[in-house]
Design a protein around this motif. Structure first.
Motif, PDB file in Angstrom:
ATOM      1  N   TYR A 308       3.675  -2.916  23.809  1.00 17.41           N
ATOM      2  CA  TYR A 308       3.110  -3.963  22.956  1.00 17.41           C
ATOM      3  C   TYR A 308       3.953  -5.225  22.894  1.00 17.41           C
ATOM      4  O   TYR A 308       3.440  -6.322  22.753  1.00 17.41           O
ATOM      5  N   ARG A 309       5.296  -5.078  22.999  1.00 18.84           N
ATOM      6  CA  ARG A 309       6.152  -6.259  22.895  1.00 18.84           C
ATOM      7  C   ARG A 309       5.864  -7.260  24.024  1.00 18.84           C
ATOM      8  O   ARG A 309       5.951  -8.462  23.846  1.00 18.84           O
ATOM      9  N   LEU A 310       5.547  -6.700  25.173  1.00 20.63           N
ATOM     10  CA  LEU A 310       5.240  -7.578  26.308  1.00 20.63           C
ATOM     11  C   LEU A 310       3.763  -7.955  26.314  1.00 20.63           C
ATOM     12  O   LEU A 310       3.384  -9.026  26.759  1.00 20.63           O
ATOM     13  N   ALA A 311       2.937  -7.064  25.780  1.00 23.02           N
ATOM     14  CA  ALA A 311       1.488  -7.277  25.870  1.00 23.02           C
ATOM     15  C   ALA A 311       0.971  -8.236  24.795  1.00 23.02           C
ATOM     16  O   ALA A 311      -0.010  -8.939  25.006  1.00 23.02           O
ATOM     17  N   PHE A 312       1.611  -8.269  23.628  1.00 18.33           N
ATOM     18  CA  PHE A 312       1.096  -9.091  22.524  1.00 18.33           C
ATOM     19  C   PHE A 312       2.161 -10.052  21.992  1.00 18.33           C
ATOM     20  O   PHE A 312       2.441 -10.065  20.789  1.00 18.33           O
TER      21      PHE A 312
END
Ligand SMILES: [Zn+2]
Length: 374
Positions: A308-312
């Motif tokens: 999620y850190r990279l995706a959002f």
């Protein structure tokens, strides 16, 4: 963090996902093969019981033919007995007739035996046929599923490979070579440094090396496991960050690498105050948004590739506060359009605790320091 290291971390995610997808694609035909083997066994069994039934049938016909022959003989003997001249001849014929009659009874018994067997045989054949039919349907379904998953995986693979190639181009050649060489032999090419330790091989760093890694001026590799070091300040627990709340109880800190993370955002566009939950699922992650006060879900579930850190990244702003909280994604799905009040209470309480810490704690970290970076 050095740009090379940042890209390597992303590359590592891509490498891992590519490996997972390749393994999955390779495993699918093996699964189909196992069912095909089972299917061959069922087919052989069916043929066996069918052959046995056929054999029974042939035997019955043979016994019936025997009886017909014998009856022919008997009636021939009876005709002959009308023309005999001597008592001796008559006796001999009578003996023949008796013998043939005995043979008829014997054949009748055998037919009966076969007939009794027929029911059991029929059941056996029917059961084997049903089993075969079910297995054939299953294998078709499995094959279809394998085809679908393979096609999906291939698509994902080509996307990840593209992403990977892009990342590789952006990384210095010698750093990339080191990463790939170590990754080939050790599975991973990067190691986090935490509390002065290499998390790849658990070796302690010399203070000077540790400081250099923390400063992040150059790319450095572990002398013992050769993995390239990276340092994430958010994972380092600093004593001055451990704040005590009014009640004297320390607020539990959410783990940085937890597969699920809840955040509070006071400034989420038109929605204003919201709660966000991110869940990592292997190579992808999901996001759900809820109104802060009512717990009502805003919009649907958004799924993206990568953790999620990279995706959002757009959601994890300075103002995002990380909250404690973890529920199974299945359970969250069962909540439907609203967070249940007891879960919502827990999240609200945790937010209160954070706010209290900031007000009371002398050494309290500013919101930004313990927000999205954590
Ligand atoms: Zn190491």
């Amino acid at each position: 963090m050095l740009p090379d290291i940042e890209k390597l971390l992303e590359l590592q995610i891509a490498d891992k996902e590519i490996r997972r997808l390749q393994d999955e694609v390779a495993a699918l035909p093996r699964r189909v093969a196992v069912i095909e083997q089972k299917l061959a066994g069922t087919k052989a069994h069916l043929e066996k019981v069918r052959a046995a039934a056929k054999n029974d049938d042939a035997n019955r016909k043979k016994f019936e033919a025997n009886i017909k022959d014998l009856q022919g003989k008997i009636s021939k003997y009876r005709d002959q007995s009308l023309d005999v001249k001597t008592n001796e001849q008559y006796k001999a014929l009578l003996h023949e007739i008796q013998f043939a009659e005995q043979e008829v009874r014997l054949n009748e018994d055998r037919i009966l035996e076969v007939m009794v067997n027929v029911d059991a045989r029929d059941k056996e054949v029917k059961a084997a046929e049903a089993e075969l039919k079910a297995e054939m349907a299953e294998i078709e379904k499995e094959k279809e599923e394998a085809r679908r998953v393979t096609a999906e995986d291939q698509k994902k693979l080509s996307e990840w490979n593209g992403k990977r190639d892009g990342l590789r181009h952006g990384i210095s050649e010698d750093v990339l070579r080191q990463y790939e060489r170590v990754a080939k032999f050790r599975g991973t090419g990067l190691a986090e440094v935490r509390e002065q330790k290499c998390m790849g091989c658990q070796v302690m760093l010399r203070p000077q090396t540790y400081n250099e890694v923390r400063n992040g001026a150059t790319v450095m590799a572990c002398e013992s496991c050769q993995r390239i070091y990276y340092f994430n300040p958010a994972n380092e627990v600093k004593p001055e960050q451990e704040v005590v709340t009014v009640t004297g109880r320390k607020r539990a800190r959410p783990k940085a690498d937890a597969p699920q993370a809840w955040f509070y955002r006071p400034d989420y566009g038109e929605e204003g105050e919201v709660l966000l939950v991110f869940t990592n699922n292997g190579g992808s992650s999901t996001r759900r948004v809820y109104e802060m006060h009512t717990g009502r879900q805003v919009g649907g579930v958004l799924e993206r590739e990568g953790a999620y850190r990279l995706a959002f990244p757009e959601d994890l702003t300075e103002s995002a506060l990380r909250l404690n909280g973890h529920w199974d994604e299945k359970e969250i799905d069962e909540w439907g359009a609203e967070i249940p009040s007891n879960s919502l209470d827990l999240l609200h309480k945790d937010l209160l605790a954070i706010r209290r810490e900031h007000k009371v704690g002398k050494h309290a970290a500013p919101p930004a320091a313990q927000s999205a970076a954590q």
